[in-house]
Design a protein around this motif. Structure first.
Motif, mmCIF file in Angstrom:
data_model
loop_
_atom_site.group_PDB
_atom_site.id
_atom_site.type_symbol
_atom_site.label_atom_id
_atom_site.label_comp_id
_atom_site.label_asym_id
_atom_site.label_seq_id
_atom_site.Cartn_x
_atom_site.Cartn_y
_atom_site.Cartn_z
ATOM 1 N N SER A 53 77.018 81.920 107.488
ATOM 2 C CA SER A 53 76.499 80.598 107.148
ATOM 3 C C SER A 53 75.018 80.662 106.817
ATOM 4 N N TRP A 54 74.265 81.442 107.593
ATOM 5 C CA TRP A 54 72.820 81.549 107.401
ATOM 6 C C TRP A 54 72.479 82.121 106.020
ATOM 7 N N PRO A 83 66.386 79.076 104.445
ATOM 8 C CA PRO A 83 67.143 79.399 105.662
ATOM 9 C C PRO A 83 66.347 80.261 106.643
ATOM 10 N N GLY A 87 65.788 79.090 110.220
ATOM 11 C CA GLY A 87 66.333 79.965 111.249
ATOM 12 C C GLY A 87 65.286 80.347 112.280
ATOM 13 N N PRO A 117 76.375 72.723 107.269
ATOM 14 C CA PRO A 117 75.937 73.357 106.013
ATOM 15 C C PRO A 117 77.080 73.925 105.192
ATOM 16 N N SER A 139 69.968 74.395 102.370
ATOM 17 C CA SER A 139 69.402 75.698 102.733
ATOM 18 C C SER A 139 68.759 75.636 104.112
ATOM 19 N N SER A 142 71.315 75.576 106.815
ATOM 20 C CA SER A 142 71.929 76.889 107.016
ATOM 21 C C SER A 142 71.229 77.666 108.119
ATOM 22 N N GLY A 143 69.994 77.257 108.427
ATOM 23 C CA GLY A 143 69.243 77.906 109.489
ATOM 24 C C GLY A 143 69.870 77.753 110.860
#
Length: 472
Positions: A53-54, A83, A87, A117, A139, A142-143
């Motif tokens: 996913s990230w 991301p 993240g 996400p 984006s 996605s983190g």
């Protein structure tokens, strides 16, 4: 604050079905080996989905312009950079969750949050008129998958004795890192056919010069993970337990008074920061240096693209982008048992020296010679092999640094340091993306080489030399 375990056996019944009454993995008589390994495999499965996913944006972004999205190269770099920023920020949150939420709740909730996400990308890639801010928001979300690492890894470390943590953490992180290769390898294949009709319709995707356009179902790149996410969340809730290691946020911040926290942060930036940063940007580097994104090689876009160098075959980024993360993740797994046997510091030193050599080698291929097809082919080969060498040594260093931390710090602090170093290194995709937008690739790699030299000196002085203050 020292770690507190109850005096009752680890095999006693949980207090409420979730929290163990006691847990001491250093005591072979009471350590529940099956529970430890079950925790490792379930959390590793979900961590792999987190990494997929990230890095979903890094697999999707290089082809968005081929699908009709009107985006510049800088905008694409930002899509693959965001991301990393998210993240890193989210890891600062996740790093304090294991003692507060416990393994079971943290893994279950985190896995379920991946649906946001993943479903978002699946819907929005079908509409080339999607505003850029929406893509950028996806984006960022996605983190969530990136943040999970700083919660999952410390949590898993609670379940294993120190003598096995190099192997256990190496397996979890290494297999989890395969999620990067998975999303980049699976994407070009899974988009080639319709999965389920109601998930969306097909769309034409422009191909490089000399190749026919392709009909794709690009939403498959995201939707394919949905059933696995649901299964992972269900398994985590049904089968995981939580270790009674308790500390509030203030107590967890005592790691920052230890100088080794800061030294190990630098070393993990060198290793995982490099792995994550190049994993996110590898596809765009291929495209913009040796592919259709280099205006000295290809003029125009889509069906109007024209090859400027006769006889040159433009590389498709998706055919190569998965190789780097695959090599790095594999190295992390294969070298983890060796770090348990020989110690982490020695392998961190090897990793740093290897990074210096491979970065220097790759830097010679970052200014393509466009005078002929032969020179471009030779340059691309040098670039590709140099990049794979960087990933190899970064993977070795990822394994060795995670062996060092449990040896340097006591158990609770080790978990916190693992979470913190992972959080800071997770900014790699962001800083690599920003760096490549504000300076040339060659200048950026030279800075990376200088940083690797600094980290090798730290490793030797603090951890690896005879008589080092903290041998590990």
């Amino acid at each position: 604050m020292s770690t507190t375990y109850a005096d009752r056996p680890a095999t006693s019944a949980p207090d409420d079905g979730e929290w163990l009454r006691s847990w001491d993995p250093e005591n072979p008589a009471t350590w529940d080996k099956s529970l430890a390994w079950r925790t490792l495999w379930i959390s590793t499965f979900t961590l792999t989905l987190c990494f997929a996913s990230w890095f979903l944006a890094s697999a999707i972004a290089p082809k968005l312009t081929n699908l009709g999205f009107d985006l510049t190269n800088n905008q694409l770099y930002w899509l693959t950079s965001m991301p990393g920023l998210a993240g890193g920020l989210m890891r600062l949150i996740w790093m304090v969750l294991p003692p507060i939420m416990g393994t079971r709740r943290m893994v279950t909730l985190t896995t379920a949050l991946l649906l946001i996400p993943v479903l978002g990308w699946g819907v929005q890639v079908q509409d080339p008129t999607t505003p850029y801010w929406v893509l950028l928001s996806l984006s960022f979300l996605s983190g969530i998958g990136g943040g999970a690492f700083s919660g999952f890894m410390p949590s898993t470390s609670y379940f294993f004795p120190r003598r096995m943590q190099g192997t256990a953490l190496g397996l979890q992180a290494g297999i989890g890192n395969f999620g990067v290769s998975l999303v980049q390898l699976l994407t070009p294949w899974i988009i080639g056919f319709s999965m389920i009709g109601f998930l969306g319709s097909s769309a034409p995707m422009a191909a490089p010069p000399g190749k026919a356009a392709q009909v794709v179902w690009y939403q498959n790149a995201a939707f394919v993970y949905v059933p696995f996410i649901l299964v992972g969340a269900a398994l985590a809730w049904a089968m995981l337990k939580s270790v009674p290691i308790k500390a509030n946020i203030r107590q967890q911040f005592d790691i920052f008074g230890n100088p080794d926290t800061w030294w190990m942060t630098l070393l993990y930036i060198m290793t995982f920061g490099t792995f994550a940063g190049l994993s996110a940007q590898f596809g765009l580097l291929v495209k913009n240096l040796y592919g259709a994104g280099n205006p000295d090689i290809v003029q125009g876009v889509g069906s109007a693209a024209r090859l400027l160098v006769e006889g040159y075959t433009v590389p498709d980024p998706v055919a190569f982008v998965f190789l780097g993360p695959l090599v790095g993740a594999g190295a992390r797994i294969l070298f983890s048992p060796l770090t348990d046997r020989f110690g982490g510091a020695r392998w961190t030193l090897v990793a740093g020296l290897g990074l210096i050599a491979s970065i220097g080698y790759t830097a010679t291929a970052l200014t393509p010679d466009t005078t002929s097809a032969a020179s471009l082919d030779a340059g691309f080969d040098r670039f590709l092999w140099g990049m794979l060498a960087i990933f190899l040594f970064a993977g070795i260093g990822n394994a060795s640094t995670f062996k060092q931390m449990p040896m340097i710090f006591e158990r609770r602090q080790a978990g916190g340091v693992i979470g913190w170093t992972g959080a800071i290194a997770a900014f790699g995709p962001f800083f690599f993306g920003v760096g490549l937008t504000i300076m040339s690739p060659t200048a950026f790699y030279v800075i990376g080489l200088a940083f690797a030299v600094l980290c090798v000196a730290i490793t030797w002085w603090r951890y690896a030399r005879p008589g080092a203050p903290r041998p590990s």
